[in-house]
Design a protein around this motif. Structure first.
Motif, PDB file in Angstrom:
ATOM      1  N   GLU A   1       0.833  -1.210   0.000  1.00 45.09           N
ATOM      2  CA  GLU A   1       0.000   0.000   0.000  1.00 45.09           C
ATOM      3  C   GLU A   1       0.866   1.258   0.000  1.00 45.09           C
ATOM      4  O   GLU A   1       0.552   2.222  -0.693  1.00 45.09           O
ATOM      5  CB  GLU A   1      -0.931   0.012   1.222  1.00 45.09           C
ATOM      6  CG  GLU A   1      -1.998  -1.063   1.208  1.00 45.09           C
ATOM      7  CD  GLU A   1      -2.842  -1.043  -0.057  1.00 45.09           C
ATOM      8  OE1 GLU A   1      -3.084   0.061  -0.594  1.00 45.09           O
ATOM      9  OE2 GLU A   1      -3.238  -2.116  -0.521  1.00 45.09           O
TER      10      GLU A   1
ATOM     11  N   ARG B   1      -7.693   2.163  -7.505  1.00 44.57           N
ATOM     12  CA  ARG B   1      -7.653   3.271  -6.552  1.00 44.57           C
ATOM     13  C   ARG B   1      -8.202   4.546  -7.170  1.00 44.57           C
ATOM     14  O   ARG B   1      -8.882   5.330  -6.521  1.00 44.57           O
ATOM     15  CB  ARG B   1      -6.217   3.500  -6.094  1.00 44.57           C
ATOM     16  CG  ARG B   1      -5.848   2.589  -4.975  1.00 44.57           C
ATOM     17  CD  ARG B   1      -4.379   2.535  -4.719  1.00 44.57           C
ATOM     18  NE  ARG B   1      -4.162   1.730  -3.540  1.00 44.57           N
ATOM     19  CZ  ARG B   1      -4.321   0.411  -3.502  1.00 44.57           C
ATOM     20  NH1 ARG B   1      -4.703  -0.233  -4.595  1.00 44.57           N
ATOM     21  NH2 ARG B   1      -4.118  -0.255  -2.390  1.00 44.57           N
TER      22      ARG B   1
ATOM     23  N   VAL C   1     -11.881   4.256  -7.088  1.00 41.05           N
ATOM     24  CA  VAL C   1     -12.383   4.379  -5.717  1.00 41.05           C
ATOM     25  C   VAL C   1     -12.428   5.842  -5.290  1.00 41.05           C
ATOM     26  O   VAL C   1     -13.331   6.306  -4.618  1.00 41.05           O
ATOM     27  CB  VAL C   1     -11.496   3.562  -4.747  1.00 41.05           C
ATOM     28  CG1 VAL C   1     -11.751   3.968  -3.300  1.00 41.05           C
ATOM     29  CG2 VAL C   1     -11.783   2.082  -4.923  1.00 41.05           C
TER      30      VAL C   1
ATOM     31  N   SER D   1      -4.730   9.513  -1.669  1.00 40.65           N
ATOM     32  CA  SER D   1      -4.380   8.103  -1.624  1.00 40.65           C
ATOM     33  C   SER D   1      -5.511   7.272  -1.080  1.00 40.65           C
ATOM     34  O   SER D   1      -5.705   6.143  -1.491  1.00 40.65           O
ATOM     35  CB  SER D   1      -3.166   7.906  -0.728  1.00 40.65           C
ATOM     36  OG  SER D   1      -3.526   8.151   0.592  1.00 40.65           O
ATOM     37  N   GLY D   2      -6.247   7.838  -0.180  1.00 33.83           N
ATOM     38  CA  GLY D   2      -7.375   7.107   0.382  1.00 33.83           C
ATOM     39  C   GLY D   2      -6.975   5.926   1.226  1.00 33.83           C
ATOM     40  O   GLY D   2      -7.797   5.088   1.544  1.00 33.83           O
ATOM     41  N   LEU D   3      -5.718   5.852   1.591  1.00 32.10           N
ATOM     42  CA  LEU D   3      -5.321   4.717   2.406  1.00 32.10           C
ATOM     43  C   LEU D   3      -5.745   4.942   3.833  1.00 32.10           C
ATOM     44  O   LEU D   3      -5.681   6.048   4.356  1.00 32.10           O
ATOM     45  CB  LEU D   3      -3.801   4.548   2.344  1.00 32.10           C
ATOM     46  CG  LEU D   3      -3.291   4.125   0.985  1.00 32.10           C
ATOM     47  CD1 LEU D   3      -1.795   3.975   1.039  1.00 32.10           C
ATOM     48  CD2 LEU D   3      -3.934   2.836   0.550  1.00 32.10           C
ATOM     49  N   ARG D   4      -6.148   3.867   4.444  1.00 29.44           N
ATOM     50  CA  ARG D   4      -6.649   4.000   5.809  1.00 29.44           C
ATOM     51  C   ARG D   4      -5.504   3.946   6.808  1.00 29.44           C
ATOM     52  O   ARG D   4      -4.627   3.116   6.711  1.00 29.44           O
ATOM     53  CB  ARG D   4      -7.636   2.874   6.102  1.00 29.44           C
ATOM     54  CG  ARG D   4      -8.471   3.161   7.320  1.00 29.44           C
ATOM     55  CD  ARG D   4      -9.319   1.993   7.636  1.00 29.44           C
ATOM     56  NE  ARG D   4      -8.540   0.969   8.304  1.00 29.44           N
ATOM     57  CZ  ARG D   4      -9.096  -0.042   8.966  1.00 29.44           C
ATOM     58  NH1 ARG D   4     -10.397  -0.144   9.021  1.00 29.44           N
ATOM     59  NH2 ARG D   4      -8.362  -0.946   9.552  1.00 29.44           N
TER      60      ARG D   4
ATOM     61  N   HIS E   1     -11.274   8.893   5.604  1.00 24.74           N
ATOM     62  CA  HIS E   1     -11.549   9.071   4.180  1.00 24.74           C
ATOM     63  C   HIS E   1     -12.916   8.480   3.876  1.00 24.74           C
ATOM     64  O   HIS E   1     -13.276   7.445   4.433  1.00 24.74           O
ATOM     65  CB  HIS E   1     -10.456   8.344   3.389  1.00 24.74           C
ATOM     66  CG  HIS E   1     -10.473   8.632   1.936  1.00 24.74           C
ATOM     67  ND1 HIS E   1     -11.269   7.939   1.078  1.00 24.74           N
ATOM     68  CD2 HIS E   1      -9.797   9.536   1.201  1.00 24.74           C
ATOM     69  CE1 HIS E   1     -11.065   8.408  -0.152  1.00 24.74           C
ATOM     70  NE2 HIS E   1     -10.178   9.373  -0.097  1.00 24.74           N
TER      71      HIS E   1
ATOM     72  N   GLN F   1     -14.119   6.818   1.470  1.00 23.91           N
ATOM     73  CA  GLN F   1     -14.110   5.438   0.968  1.00 23.91           C
ATOM     74  C   GLN F   1     -12.786   4.802   1.386  1.00 23.91           C
ATOM     75  O   GLN F   1     -11.897   4.624   0.574  1.00 23.91           O
ATOM     76  CB  GLN F   1     -14.247   5.427  -0.540  1.00 23.91           C
ATOM     77  CG  GLN F   1     -15.555   6.022  -1.004  1.00 23.91           C
ATOM     78  CD  GLN F   1     -15.710   5.908  -2.493  1.00 23.91           C
ATOM     79  OE1 GLN F   1     -15.332   4.910  -3.086  1.00 23.91           O
ATOM     80  NE2 GLN F   1     -16.274   6.923  -3.104  1.00 23.91           N
ATOM     81  N   ALA F   2     -12.719   4.522   2.659  1.00 22.08           N
ATOM     82  CA  ALA F   2     -11.472   3.942   3.174  1.00 22.08           C
ATOM     83  C   ALA F   2     -11.100   2.724   2.342  1.00 22.08           C
ATOM     84  O   ALA F   2     -11.913   1.829   2.148  1.00 22.08           O
ATOM     85  CB  ALA F   2     -11.652   3.562   4.630  1.00 22.08           C
ATOM     86  N   ALA F   3      -9.889   2.743   1.856  1.00 24.78           N
ATOM     87  CA  ALA F   3      -9.473   1.648   0.969  1.00 24.78           C
ATOM     88  C   ALA F   3      -9.479   0.331   1.712  1.00 24.78           C
ATOM     89  O   ALA F   3      -9.331   0.285   2.924  1.00 24.78           O
ATOM     90  CB  ALA F   3      -8.074   1.947   0.441  1.00 24.78           C
ATOM     91  N   ARG F   4      -9.635  -0.709   0.959  1.00 20.08           N
ATOM     92  CA  ARG F   4      -9.684  -2.016   1.616  1.00 20.08           C
ATOM     93  C   ARG F   4      -8.319  -2.411   2.161  1.00 20.08           C
ATOM     94  O   ARG F   4      -8.178  -3.416   2.852  1.00 20.08           O
ATOM     95  CB  ARG F   4     -10.188  -3.091   0.667  1.00 20.08           C
ATOM     96  CG  ARG F   4      -9.122  -3.612  -0.302  1.00 20.08           C
ATOM     97  CD  ARG F   4      -9.607  -3.494  -1.693  1.00 20.08           C
ATOM     98  NE  ARG F   4      -8.615  -3.829  -2.684  1.00 20.08           N
ATOM     99  CZ  ARG F   4      -7.490  -3.163  -2.865  1.00 20.08           C
ATOM    100  NH1 ARG F   4      -7.136  -2.223  -2.043  1.00 20.08           N
ATOM    101  NH2 ARG F   4      -6.691  -3.486  -3.842  1.00 20.08           N
TER     102      ARG F   4
END
Lengths: 133, 696
Positions: A46, A115, A118, A128-131, B671, B673-676
């Protein structure tokens, strides 16, 4: 005074009981080396994908010149492909076979475009949308 | 009776805390050993041949989780009992007798728990218990390898505070008789900002124990990959936000309550809150480099350890009496306990760090100084430099006393002179960093990025020179304008790109930017808040005007275009004090236009009439504050003495503080749409670790 001691005793027994209770329980242990290694690899993958997206964004807004972009993009993509390959080979539904480089490139592109989708074509802002936890 | 029970719950919490700490560390060690064994066994006999230590490791770890929950509940019970005592005037308790009185408003009775030594330590322990519980619940499943050590470290910190409460600062100590009334809360603390400001500071300080615990856990478990830094970033940002808010609120309190015309005096206690803020800010920047590039691993664990140490050191300085301060509300024998704890954590951490050095090698090198990581690295050096300067200046009186037997303090001008230029460089880097790309930014790209911000900053110089011939504020303001221009440019580019590609309106595009990449744009909002704070500081430092005057009723004084006319004195009896209020009319000197009324006052408390507090009179506008202190009066108010200040741009400090908090919330907000990715990493084996499938 006696009431205080009795109350403290009751609370104490309940608290101590709750704390030591797991020591007398037979539970399956949840941590496995594979799980930790996979979690580590997924995090690294990631991070690598995020770095590619950041690089693309920086290039798009003029912070990275074309030559540097080509060089760094190549390095980051090779790193991401290595990680994907490792995950595929060791954890990919038991198929411990070497993958073709074409397949890996496709996989990487699928990851990156996934991504983009998304984030609703949010590439413009370099998200990036990374959690994080 | 109930207070004996309160004390015994703390004793019980202490015992269980010690047990939980041992269980956590022991469980972690068994697990690390078990994982290593499992690796060997699975290589020899396959993945099924797990070692028997794993079961015990799991049981001990579970027990440490239970310890955290139980200790938090027990400390919570003790805190509720003390609150009950405060609200119902149980003056047989020494702490309540010293910190409260019957006529104290309930609002302040509630806040009195953090108004004295023992109560504030109990409150601290309660917050630490709550943070520990939150961390345990959040990471119970997703960080199984680290959590035993995290629990152990958090419980070790809790244990230290419980030792203080049980052996040195018992909040339930009784005085043998039941006095009719208490001695009252320190008058300086009877201010609404003092109700909320310490809570914010404590939330910040205590919360920073969590990232420290993760750093220790990463070192002990030898899992020094990027996972722990990704995990703690949000858990550092939230305490950092509380700490920032606490510092700003403390400044507001000093501005309104201490009545000396300013908001920051480089007082040892102010510095105690500022020092961990500096190192935590450096850490927040440098973890991004570790996350992105896999470098600065030693630096990052060192920074978070320094932050934790400075939190404890700051608490020690405010309670030991080694440094005098207007804020030092308590002096007691807790000092030696803090010194022992500091020594143990420092030696333990440094030994652990030394042992783990082979695991802390960087994965890459910095490709070029002309890169974002280069700017971040320079920013870290500067933060470290400022922290060193502030630390040195704060402890200089102690050093000088040891070396020369003479206590010499350094005052605000010394701090301003030494730290000021470093802050200016930090501001420059705050503008430069976001304009750079990762890895390398070439000359052409640099020109493209810097042209507009530099041009705007240079264009502002002639206008700034009109306001002052002094070079320092002109340079300071132009740097602030440069940084603001870089932020505007970043937002404008992002927004225009969205507007072009998605046909959004400007407002929707800006909202989208913040929502889709809060981490980046929240950071820019924080930077903008800091710029506003910088503007306020420069305005106050270089453009403040002041006068000291005695006025008879009907007389006026002029200052910086304002005319203040004294109209008389009034007083009002409140529940536990008398308010003496001077009335002044403010008008524009040039036009004579009425602008408003100002009423500075002195509060004379029934319990401490010889220590009246000052409540300033204020007329606040975006341009400047008219700030008046009532120093004294003669007779029934025929004449009164005032100190009047005109403080330019001060309001922007509070607006900047709000933006810092808002920006942090944007940064940590999940975020949409929290990425998987996170879910994958958290689950044992995601639905097909096959990455291609997951992306589709």
């Amino acid at each position: 005074m006696w009431i205080t001691l009795i109350l403290t005793g009751l609370v104490g027994v309940a608290a101590v009981g709750y704390v030591v209770w797991p020591l007398f329980r037979r539970t399956p242990f949840a941590v496995s080396r594979e799980r930790e290694e996979l979690a580590d690899l997924l995090t690294r993958k990631e991070v690598a994908l995020e770095a590619i997206r950041e690089l693309e964004f920086d290039h798009r807004v003029g912070k990275i010149e074309d030559g540097d972009f080509e060089r760094f993009n190549g390095i980051l993509r090779r790193r991401a492909i290595r990680l994907i390959e490792h995950i595929e080979v060791h954890y990919g539904n038991g198929e411990a076979t070497e993958l073709q480089s074409g397949q890996l490139d496709e996989t990487l592109e699928a990851e990156i475009s996934g991504r983009r989708r998304v984030e609703e074509a949010g590439a413009d802002e370099g998200g990036s949308g990374l959690r994080e936890e | 009776m109930i207070f004996d029970f309160g004390y015994l719950t703390l004793v019980l919490a202490l015992v269980l805390c010690a047990f939980g700490m041992a269980a956590g560390y022991w469980g972690g060690l068994l697990e690390t050993k078990g994982t290593a064994l499992a690796a060997t066994v699975s290589r020899r006999v396959g993945p099924e041949g797990g070692p028997s230590t794993a079961s015990w490791s799991h049981r001990l770890t579970e027990s440490s989780f239970h310890s955290i929950y139980v200790v938090s509940v027990l400390v919570g019970i003790a805190a509720v009992i003390l609150w009950y005592g405060l609200l119902t005037d149980q003056f047989q308790i020494s702490y309540i007798w010293n910190s409260s009185e019957r006529s104290l408003p309930a609002f302040y009775k509630f806040a009195a728990i953090w108004g004295g030594q023992a109560g504030s330590l109990l409150f601290w322990t309660l917050l630490l218990g709550l943070f520990s519980t939150a961390a345990a619940l959040t990471f119970r499943d997703s960080q199984r390898t680290l959590m035993p050590y995290v629990n152990g470290t958090l419980l070790a910190t809790l244990l230290f505070f419980l030792v203080l409460l049980v052996f040195s600062a018992n909040p339930f100590q009784q005085i043998g008789v039941v006095p009719t009334d208490g001695r009252g809360l320190n008058p300086l603390l009877q201010n609404y900002w003092m109700v909320i400001h310490p809570v914010m500071l404590y939330l910040g300080w205590v919360g920073l124990s969590v990232p420290f615990a993760f750093a220790v856990a990463a070192l002990m478990s030898k899992r020094l990959d990027r996972r722990w830094v990704r995990t703690v970033r949000r858990w550092t940002l939230i305490p950092w936000m509380f700490l920032s808010a606490g510092i700003i609120m403390g400044s507001q309190w000093a501005y309104m309550e201490l009545g000396w015309g300013g908001y920051w005096a480089w007082d040892p206690v102010e510095n105690a809150s500022f020092l961990p803020w500096l190192t935590a800010t450096a850490f927040l920047h440098s973890v991004i480099i570790q996350e992105q590039r896999g470098i600065l691993k030693v630096w990052n664990v060192t920074l978070i350890w320094l932050t934790f140490t400075l939190v404890i050191l700051g608490t020690f300085t405010t309670r030991s009496g080694i440094l005098s301060s207007v804020h030092s509300f308590a002096q007691s024998p807790v000092g030696p306990y803090f010194l022992v704890f500091l020594a143990v954590t420092t030696i333990g951490f440094l030994l652990l760090l030394y042992q783990r050095m082979p695991f802390l090698q960087g994965e890459n090198e910095i490709d070029s100084i002309s890169s974002r990581e280069g700017a971040f690295l320079a920013n870290n050096w500067l933060f470290a430099g400022v922290a060193f300067v502030v630390l040195w200046g704060t402890f200089y009186p102690m050093f000088s006393e040891i070396l020369t037997r003479e206590r010499i303090s350094v005052a605000a001008p010394w701090f301003n002179r030494v730290a000021g230029p470093l802050f200016l460089l930090l501001f420059v880097l705050m503008g430069v960093g976001p304009l750079m790309g990762w890895r390398r930014t070439g000359a052409k790209a640099l020109r493209r990025q810097f042209t507009w911000p530099v041009a705007v900053a240079l264009a502002s110089v002639p206008f700034l020179l009109i306001t002052s011939r002094n070079v320092f504020p002109v340079v300071g303001f132009s740097v602030c304008i440069f940084v603001a221009a870089t932020i505007v440019q970043e937002f404008a580019r992002g927004a225009f790109a969205r507007m072009r590609s998605r046909g959004e309106t400007a407002a929707a595009a800006l909202w989208g930017l913040m929502r889709r990449n809060g981490r980046r744009y929240g950071g820019y909002v924080i930077h903008f808040g800091i710029v506003l704070i910088g503007v306020a500081i420069i305005g106050n430092e270089f453009y403040q005007s002041t006068t000291h005057v005695t006025l008879s009723a009907g007389q006026s004084v002029e200052l910086s275009g304002y005319t203040l006319t004294y109209t008389g004195l009034g007083s009002e009896q409140k529940s536990n004090h008398t308010e003496v209020r001077a009335n002044l009319v403010v008008s524009d000197t040039a036009s004579g236009r009425f602008l408003g009324r100002i009423a500075p006052r002195r509060n004379i408390y029934d319990k401490t009439p010889d220590q009246p507090t000052s409540e300033v009179g204020l007329r606040m506008t975006p341009a400047e504050d008219v700030y008046v202190i009532l120093n004294g009066w003669e007779g029934d108010g025929r004449s009164a003495t005032f100190t009047v200040y005109v403080n330019p741009l001060t309001m922007w400090m509070w607006v900047g503080g709000l933006l810092v908090v808002f920006g942090t919330l944007v940064s940590v907000w999940p975020h949409p749409q929290a990425a998987r990715a996170g879910r994958e990493a958290a689950s044992a084996f995601p639905e097909g670790a096959r990455t291609g499938q997951a992306a589709a």
